[in-house]
Design an enzyme around this catalytic site. Structure first.
Site, mmCIF file in Angstrom:
data_model
loop_
_atom_site.group_PDB
_atom_site.id
_atom_site.type_symbol
_atom_site.label_atom_id
_atom_site.label_comp_id
_atom_site.label_asym_id
_atom_site.label_seq_id
_atom_site.Cartn_x
_atom_site.Cartn_y
_atom_site.Cartn_z
ATOM 1 N N ASP A 45 -19.935 160.627 34.017
ATOM 2 C CA ASP A 45 -21.124 161.334 34.204
ATOM 3 C C ASP A 45 -20.710 162.420 35.064
ATOM 4 O O ASP A 45 -19.773 162.705 35.521
ATOM 5 C CB ASP A 45 -22.562 160.455 34.602
ATOM 6 C CG ASP A 45 -22.137 160.070 36.107
ATOM 7 O OD1 ASP A 45 -21.242 160.435 36.670
ATOM 8 O OD2 ASP A 45 -23.221 159.360 36.638
ATOM 9 N N HIS A 79 -19.726 160.475 38.656
ATOM 10 C CA HIS A 79 -18.954 159.208 38.943
ATOM 11 C C HIS A 79 -17.850 158.891 37.838
ATOM 12 O O HIS A 79 -17.759 159.321 36.884
ATOM 13 C CB HIS A 79 -19.850 158.171 38.831
ATOM 14 C CG HIS A 79 -21.237 158.295 39.716
ATOM 15 N ND1 HIS A 79 -22.332 158.720 39.273
ATOM 16 C CD2 HIS A 79 -21.231 157.978 41.010
ATOM 17 C CE1 HIS A 79 -23.110 158.674 40.402
ATOM 18 N NE2 HIS A 79 -22.538 158.320 41.566
ATOM 19 N N SER A 123 -23.956 155.762 45.633
ATOM 20 C CA SER A 123 -24.127 155.505 44.112
ATOM 21 C C SER A 123 -22.637 155.250 43.670
ATOM 22 O O SER A 123 -22.650 154.423 42.550
ATOM 23 C CB SER A 123 -24.583 156.890 43.314
ATOM 24 O OG SER A 123 -23.888 157.639 43.834
#
Length: 343
Positions: free
Chosen positions: A308, A311, A8
């Site tokens: 978040d 990240h 991610s």
């Protein structure tokens, strides 16, 4: 060309095309052009997006022709790396490596590079199973093998080999897995020669880990020690691969050191918050629930390190990319990525 593999941290939308819960929705991508989610778990760009400007430039030029900051953290030294728009103009290219699974990632587009990353992926097949489908590292390399064959079909074997051996390969995957070198060796056998690998960041500092561990600093310190052990083994592996695979250079990017430096000196980089998620739902650090449509978003993303629970923001991404491109041996070795691109 610039080819990206990972999870991610560098996914740009492959997960939109598979059956998984790990699909970033708005407000992810709130600052990306046109303000759409874009498949990225951040407010704008990933570190591969920023670094990849160099890879695109190499591909275009090839086809046509056949220390980041001062030790005192002075504002002058930092200003040039904290401004995303200026940085993009410095590189001078517009394209990002597109997601492999996107229907329009075909034809001449793949000559500039492709992104195979998948949120929830890992080196081990079982990694990320909670989220549903994901593209493991082995599968990502399988997809690259298909891209390689398409390039050979398009421009011929000799030109394809030259293109691929002069391309950049960016790997950001495996921080929670047992260390394996097989995937990296497979890339070499598919003509990859210039390969940069991110190590595990200082995971004990992210909002998610800060919020879920009731045991406090003791648990966070354990996580960081595990990351350091992984990183030590990774660095040794990459050194061995460079030594034993003729013509290859495996670059070790110490993302752990970079994230530690940014957090320890956050105010010197222009940040005002070093431990809280900008996009939050609940948690002392906004770290208990991912960024979703009902999240509250901070008005000034440039003041936050974390977008978040997991990240970084675009502002933090740009600083990390600058270290990867131009950092000294304490952050990237045996050479930095700009030197790798020009080698």
């Amino acid at each position: 060309a610039f080819f990206v593999f990972g999870d991610s941290l560098v996914d740009v939308g492959n997960n939109y095309y598979i059956n998984t819960l790990a699909k970033p929705e708005y407000p992810n991508g709130i600052d990306f052009p046109k303000g759409n989610p874009s498949g990225r778990y951040t407010n704008s760009r990933t570190i591969a997006d920023v670094v990849g400007k160099i890879g695109v430039g190499i591909s275009q030029d090839y086809i046509r022709s056949g220390s980041v900051r001062a030790k005192d953290h002075s504002p002058l030294a930092i200003s040039s790396v904290c401004e995303p728009n200026l940085y993009g103009e410095e590189i001078g290219f517009e394209d990002y490596a597109p997601p492999f699974l996107a229907p329009n990632t075909t034809g001449d587009m793949i000559l500039k590079g492709v992104n195979y990353a998948s949120s929830g992926a890992g080196i081990l097949q079982a990694t990320g199973a909670f989220f549903g489908e994901r593209i493991s590292m082995d599968k990502q390399v399988d997809y690259f093998a298909k891209t390689r064959q398409d390039i050979i079909s398009g421009i011929g074997a000799i030109a394809a080999q030259a293109l691929l051996r002069n391309s950049l390969y960016f790997l950001g995957i495996g921080a929670n897995d047992i260390l394996f070198g097989e995937s990296r060796t497979r890339l070499y056998n598919l003509d990859a020669r210039k390969i940069a690998v991110l190590n595990a960041p200082k995971v004990g500092l992210i909002p998610f880990e800060r919020d879920i561990h009731l045991c406090g600093q003791a648990c966070l310190s354990l996580l960081n020690r595990m990351a350091m052990l992984y990183n030590s083994k990774l660095k040794n592996l990459l050194e061995d691969l460079t030594e034993n695979l003729p013509g290859s250079t495996f670059v070790y990017f110490d993302y752990y050191a970079v994230t530690e430096d940014i957090i320890n000196n956050y105010s010197s980089y222009g940040f005002e918050n070093d431990d809280h998620a900008c996009c939050e739902v609940i948690g002392a650090h906004g770290g208990l629930i991912p960024c979703i449509s009902s999240s509250q978003v901070c008005p000034d993303r440039t003041k936050y390190i974390f977008w978040d629970p997991f990240h970084p923001t675009d502002s933090a991404v740009v600083i990390g990319a600058k270290y990867a491109l131009d950092g000294g041996l304490e952050y990237v070795s045996p050479i930095n990525m700009r030197q790798l691109a020009n080698s």
